[in-house]
Design an enzyme around this catalytic site. Structure first.
Site, PDB file in Angstrom:
ATOM      1  N   GLU A 119      37.141 -22.059 -20.670  1.00  0.00           N
ATOM      2  CA  GLU A 119      37.256 -22.829 -19.431  1.00  0.00           C
ATOM      3  C   GLU A 119      36.591 -24.201 -19.514  1.00  0.00           C
ATOM      4  O   GLU A 119      37.010 -25.149 -18.838  1.00  0.00           O
ATOM      5  CB  GLU A 119      36.617 -22.049 -18.274  1.00  0.00           C
ATOM      6  CG  GLU A 119      37.407 -20.845 -17.809  1.00  0.00           C
ATOM      7  CD  GLU A 119      38.531 -21.215 -16.847  1.00  0.00           C
ATOM      8  OE1 GLU A 119      38.680 -22.409 -16.541  1.00  0.00           O
ATOM      9  OE2 GLU A 119      39.252 -20.309 -16.418  1.00  0.00           O
TER      10      GLU A 119
ATOM     11  N   GLU B 285      30.492  -4.436 -33.768  1.00  0.00           N
ATOM     12  CA  GLU B 285      29.214  -4.892 -33.235  1.00  0.00           C
ATOM     13  C   GLU B 285      28.026  -4.378 -34.042  1.00  0.00           C
ATOM     14  O   GLU B 285      26.918  -4.907 -33.937  1.00  0.00           O
ATOM     15  CB  GLU B 285      29.065  -4.488 -31.771  1.00  0.00           C
ATOM     16  CG  GLU B 285      28.823  -3.026 -31.525  1.00  0.00           C
ATOM     17  CD  GLU B 285      28.667  -2.729 -30.032  1.00  0.00           C
ATOM     18  OE1 GLU B 285      27.653  -2.085 -29.693  1.00  0.00           O
ATOM     19  OE2 GLU B 285      29.522  -3.124 -29.229  1.00  0.00           O
TER      20      GLU B 285
END
Length: 300
Positions: A82, A113
Site C-alpha cells: 500500500e 517459519e
C-alpha cells in the site's frame, strides 16, 4: 512453553466455546480484537521511534524492509504494497521478505517459519546497509526465520525494529526499537491471526502513516503524494488540489493535467506557479513539503 509465551496460553474463560451460541462466540471474538487494539496504547512512543528510523532510511536513499512469516508476513505484505500507492514512495524502496516467499499468498504453510538459515540468506540477498531499516514482525517473537533475518540485518549495520506480542522475546531483545504488543491469550488458543494480528495490522498502519506524514506526503489530513493511476484516484486527487488551494474543480483538473496527475506540483500550479518546472523547483527547495512550498508563493 505456555508460561513464557502468553500468546499461546489457553484462556480458561473460553472453555466450552464450541457449544456457545453464535452471538456469544462473536462477542468474545470482538472483545479479543478490542484487546488487541488496546495493547497498542503502551507502544505509541516506540512506534514513533520506529517511524523516525524509517524516515531516516528512506530520506538517505535506503529501504524500508518488512520481514515476517505466516500471518504476520501476510499482514506486513499488505502494508508494504500500500505504501507506494498511498504515499508515492518508489516501489523499490519498500521491500517485503516472507518465509516461503510470495508463494505463501496462494498456500500458507507453517514449515518455512522454522528455517533460520533461509531467513538469514533471504535477508542477506538484499545486501542490507546502514541506510536501511528492517521491520520484523512475529506474534511470538521467537519465529526462527524472522529472528535470523533480524540478526542478519543488524550485523550488516541496518537499523532494526522488532514487533512481537511477548515481553522478553528474542525479536524484541535484539531490535534497536522494540514494539511490544501484549495482546495476551487468544479466544481460540494460539490463533494469533486474531487479537495479535489485529494489533500488528493497526501498528503497521500507524507506523507507515507516520512515515508518510513526516516525509511530507500528507498536508492537513490529505494524501498529497498519492499515485493517481485510475479514474477514482484522479478524481480524489483533483479534489485534494481544489480543497488545499481553494479553487474550483475545473482549475484543479487543469493543474492535474499539466502536472501529469502528480498531486504536489498540481497544488503549486493551482496556487500560482507559472509552469510545471517552477512547481518542481519549489518542491525541491522545500524538501517536498507542500506547506513550505506554498509559502514561497505567498500562501499559508
Amino acid at each position: 512453553m505456555s508460561a513464557l509465551v502468553p500468546t499461546e496460553h489457553a484462556d480458561p474463560r473460553f472453555a466450552g466455546l464450541d457449544a456457545w451460541d453464535d452471538n456469544a462466540i462473536l462477542s468474545a471474538l470482538l472483545a479479543g480484537q478490542k484487546r488487541g487494539l488496546g495493547a497498542i496504547d503502551t507502544a505509541i512512543s516506540e512506534i514513533a521511534r520506529a517511524a523516525a528510523l524509517g524516515v531516516a532510511a528512506l530520506q538517505s536513499g535506503g529501504r524500508l524492509i518488512y520481514v515476517g512469516a505466516g500471518s504476520p508476513g501476510l499482514i506486513a505484505l499488505g502494508d508494504a504494497l500500500e505504501i507506494p500507492q498511498t504515499y508515492g514512495i518508489a516501489r523499490d524502496r519498500i521491500v517485503i521478505v516472507m518465509a516461503g516467499g510470495l508463494a505463501m499468498t496462494e498456500e500458507l504453510l507453517g514449515g518455512p517459519e522454522d528455517d533460520a538459515d533461509q531467513g538469514k540468506s533471504d535477508l542477506a540477498a538484499l545486501a542490507p546497509t546502514a541506510n536501511d531499516c528492517v521491520v520484523c514482525v512475529s506474534a511470538s517473537g521467537t519465529t526462527r526465520y524472522t529472528v535470523a533475518a533480524l540478526k542478519t540485518a543488524k550485523a550488516a549495520g541496518a537499523k532494526t525494529v522488532g514487533i512481537a506480542g511477548n515481553g522478553g522475546a528474542p525479536l524484541l531483545e535484539l531490535a534497536d526499537v522494540a514494539i511490544l504488543l501484549a495482546s495476551g491469550a487468544e479466544v481460540i488458543s494460539g490463533s494469533t491471526r486474531l487479537a495479535a494480528g489485529t494489533a500488528q495490522k493497526a501498528t503497521l498502519n500507524m507506523l507507515s502513516t507516520l512515515i508518510g506524514v513526516r516525509m511530507g506526503h500528507v498536508h492537513d489530513n490529505l494524501m498529497v503524494n498519492v499515485t493517481a493511476d485510475n479514474d477514482k484516484l484522479v478524481l480524489r486527487a483533483t479534489g485534494i488540489v481544489a480543497r488545499i488551494v481553494g479553487v474550483g474543480p475545473e482549475l484543479a483538473a487543469q493543474a492535474m493535467n499539466t502536472a501529469h496527475n502528480q498531486v504536489k506540483p498540481a497544488i503549486l500550479l493551482a496556487a500560482g506557479a507559472q509552469n510545471l518546472s517552477e512547481a518542481q523547483d519549489l518542491l525541491a527547495q522545500s524538501g517536498g513539503v507542500v506547506r513550505k512550498a506554498l509559502t514561497f508563493l505567498g500562501r499559508q
